[in-house]
Design a protein around this motif. Sequence first.
Motif, PDB file in Angstrom:
ATOM      1  N   THR A 104       0.838  -1.194   0.000  1.00  8.30           N
ATOM      2  CA  THR A 104       0.000   0.000   0.000  1.00  8.30           C
ATOM      3  C   THR A 104       0.875   1.246   0.000  1.00  8.30           C
ATOM      4  OG1 THR A 104      -1.822  -1.109   1.104  1.00  8.30           O
ATOM      5  CG2 THR A 104      -1.733   1.278   1.334  1.00  8.30           C
ATOM      6  N   ARG A 105       2.003   1.182   0.657  1.00  9.58           N
ATOM      7  CA  ARG A 105       2.897   2.327   0.775  1.00  9.58           C
ATOM      8  C   ARG A 105       3.964   2.376  -0.319  1.00  9.58           C
ATOM      9  NH1 ARG A 105       0.369   0.890   4.856  1.00  9.58           N
ATOM     10  NH2 ARG A 105      -0.151   2.235   6.596  1.00  9.58           N
ATOM     11  N   ALA A 106       4.281   1.236  -0.911  1.00 12.12           N
ATOM     12  CA  ALA A 106       5.411   1.183  -1.839  1.00 12.12           C
ATOM     13  C   ALA A 106       5.022   1.191  -3.313  1.00 12.12           C
ATOM     14  CB  ALA A 106       6.245  -0.068  -1.559  1.00 12.12           C
ATOM     15  N   LEU A 107       3.808   0.751  -3.620  1.00  5.73           N
ATOM     16  CA  LEU A 107       3.428   0.573  -5.025  1.00  5.73           C
ATOM     17  C   LEU A 107       2.109   1.278  -5.330  1.00  5.73           C
ATOM     18  CD1 LEU A 107       4.291  -3.207  -5.166  1.00  5.73           C
ATOM     19  CD2 LEU A 107       5.548  -1.397  -6.307  1.00  5.73           C
ATOM     20  N   PRO A 108       1.869   1.591  -6.596  1.00 10.77           N
ATOM     21  CA  PRO A 108       0.603   2.240  -6.972  1.00 10.77           C
ATOM     22  C   PRO A 108      -0.599   1.388  -6.529  1.00 10.77           C
ATOM     23  CG  PRO A 108       2.129   2.232  -8.827  1.00 10.77           C
ATOM     24  CD  PRO A 108       2.752   1.392  -7.752  1.00 10.77           C
ATOM     25  N   ALA A 109      -1.641   2.054  -6.046  1.00  8.93           N
ATOM     26  CA  ALA A 109      -2.812   1.365  -5.494  1.00  8.93           C
ATOM     27  C   ALA A 109      -3.581   0.572  -6.537  1.00  8.93           C
ATOM     28  CB  ALA A 109      -3.732   2.378  -4.824  1.00  8.93           C
ATOM     29  N   ASP A 110      -3.482   0.953  -7.805  1.00 10.70           N
ATOM     30  CA  ASP A 110      -4.269   0.272  -8.826  1.00 10.70           C
ATOM     31  C   ASP A 110      -3.478  -0.814  -9.569  1.00 10.70           C
ATOM     32  OD1 ASP A 110      -2.565   2.045 -10.063  1.00 10.70           O
ATOM     33  OD2 ASP A 110      -4.053   2.818 -11.470  1.00 10.70           O
ATOM     34  N   ILE A 178      11.631   1.545   0.217  1.00  6.17           N
ATOM     35  CA  ILE A 178      12.819   2.262   0.696  1.00  6.17           C
ATOM     36  C   ILE A 178      13.457   3.034  -0.454  1.00  6.17           C
ATOM     37  CG2 ILE A 178      15.169   1.955   1.579  1.00  6.17           C
ATOM     38  CD1 ILE A 178      13.988  -0.444   3.233  1.00  6.17           C
ATOM     39  N   TRP A 179      13.588   2.378  -1.595  1.00  7.74           N
ATOM     40  CA  TRP A 179      14.192   3.012  -2.762  1.00  7.74           C
ATOM     41  C   TRP A 179      13.378   4.221  -3.200  1.00  7.74           C
ATOM     42  CZ3 TRP A 179      12.405   3.066  -7.975  1.00  7.74           C
ATOM     43  CH2 TRP A 179      13.311   3.598  -8.882  1.00  7.74           C
ATOM     44  N   ARG A 180      12.062   4.085  -3.276  1.00  5.37           N
ATOM     45  CA  ARG A 180      11.207   5.209  -3.688  1.00  5.37           C
ATOM     46  C   ARG A 180      11.269   6.362  -2.698  1.00  5.37           C
ATOM     47  NH1 ARG A 180       5.764   3.048  -6.671  1.00  5.37           N
ATOM     48  NH2 ARG A 180       6.867   2.305  -8.500  1.00  5.37           N
ATOM     49  N   ARG A 181      11.282   6.040  -1.432  1.00  8.31           N
ATOM     50  CA  ARG A 181      11.346   7.090  -0.402  1.00  8.31           C
ATOM     51  C   ARG A 181      12.705   7.802  -0.475  1.00  8.31           C
ATOM     52  NH1 ARG A 181       8.851   7.458   5.388  1.00  8.31           N
ATOM     53  NH2 ARG A 181       7.111   6.969   4.044  1.00  8.31           N
ATOM     54  N   ALA A 182      13.792   7.053  -0.644  1.00 14.06           N
ATOM     55  CA  ALA A 182      15.132   7.654  -0.750  1.00 14.06           C
ATOM     56  C   ALA A 182      15.224   8.526  -1.999  1.00 14.06           C
ATOM     57  CB  ALA A 182      16.201   6.570  -0.772  1.00 14.06           C
ATOM     58  N   ARG A 183      14.671   8.046  -3.079  1.00 12.89           N
ATOM     59  CA  ARG A 183      14.703   8.815  -4.330  1.00 12.89           C
ATOM     60  C   ARG A 183      13.903  10.105  -4.203  1.00 12.89           C
ATOM     61  NH1 ARG A 183      12.437   6.241  -9.725  1.00 12.89           N
ATOM     62  NH2 ARG A 183      10.647   7.479  -9.125  1.00 12.89           N
ATOM     63  N   LYS A 184      12.774  10.025  -3.522  1.00 12.24           N
ATOM     64  CA  LYS A 184      11.929  11.205  -3.314  1.00 12.24           C
ATOM     65  C   LYS A 184      12.634  12.216  -2.394  1.00 12.24           C
ATOM     66  CE  LYS A 184       7.198  12.249  -1.936  1.00 12.24           C
ATOM     67  NZ  LYS A 184       5.949  11.668  -1.399  1.00 12.24           N
ATOM     68  N   THR A 185      13.311  11.708  -1.352  1.00  9.98           N
ATOM     69  CA  THR A 185      14.021  12.574  -0.423  1.00  9.98           C
ATOM     70  C   THR A 185      15.224  13.245  -1.091  1.00  9.98           C
ATOM     71  OG1 THR A 185      13.377  11.134   1.395  1.00  9.98           O
ATOM     72  CG2 THR A 185      15.215  12.623   1.809  1.00  9.98           C
ATOM     73  N   LEU A 186      15.943  12.498  -1.908  1.00 11.82           N
ATOM     74  CA  LEU A 186      17.138  13.030  -2.550  1.00 11.82           C
ATOM     75  C   LEU A 186      16.820  13.856  -3.797  1.00 11.82           C
ATOM     76  CD1 LEU A 186      19.410   9.886  -2.288  1.00 11.82           C
ATOM     77  CD2 LEU A 186      19.516  11.935  -0.881  1.00 11.82           C
ATOM     78  N   GLY A 187      15.696  13.566  -4.419  1.00  9.95           N
ATOM     79  CA  GLY A 187      15.448  14.171  -5.692  1.00  9.95           C
ATOM     80  C   GLY A 187      14.540  15.301  -5.731  1.00  9.95           C
TER      81      GLY A 187
END
Length: 187
Positions: A104-110, A178-187
């Motif tokens: 739910t937190r890592a991937l698109p809901a649909d 984790i990867w998506r959150r890190a990418r969002k934080t860094l990018g």
Amino acid sequence: MWKESSSWLHRVSSTWVTLSALLAFLLFSALILPAQSSRAEAYSGAVGSPDTSFFYSADDLYDIAQAYGEQGRAAYVRSRFTFDVVWPLIYMLFLSTAISWVYTRALPADGWWQLANLVPILGALSDYLENVSTSIVMLRYPAQTAVVDALAPIFTLVKWILIGSSFGLLVAGALIGIWRRARKTLG
């Protein structure tokens, strides 16, 4: 039906439900599994158990039934309908809620990946089919139980593939998150 079941799991897999399932899984693993393993070792000895095997044949199952002896077979069947009724429920609850929570937190809901939370349910179902089929063979031994004796190893193999896949899906989802959150934080 599958999509509705998956959606329901996503809705009920709150942080508290998921943490409670994790706690139940950890407590059962630490407190119940070791004692059960010791009891199983007492009647299985060096021949092991079909439940913990990855590959075995119908002939291997009969060899195990013979090695267990009458008391060992009775203990095996009793264990399948006590301990091994609860254990699949525990790991299924943990894995299904954890995968739901993470995805739910890592991937698109649909996305179709959201259905991954059903894999542990299929694993537990395979576990129950394995338990019933091996118990039938143990109860009827020395009589042969055609078809059931051939299906038991298949159920066991499928169970291990699905449970292993469930843990893999959980780890993969966590790493993606984790990867998506890190990418969002860094990018």
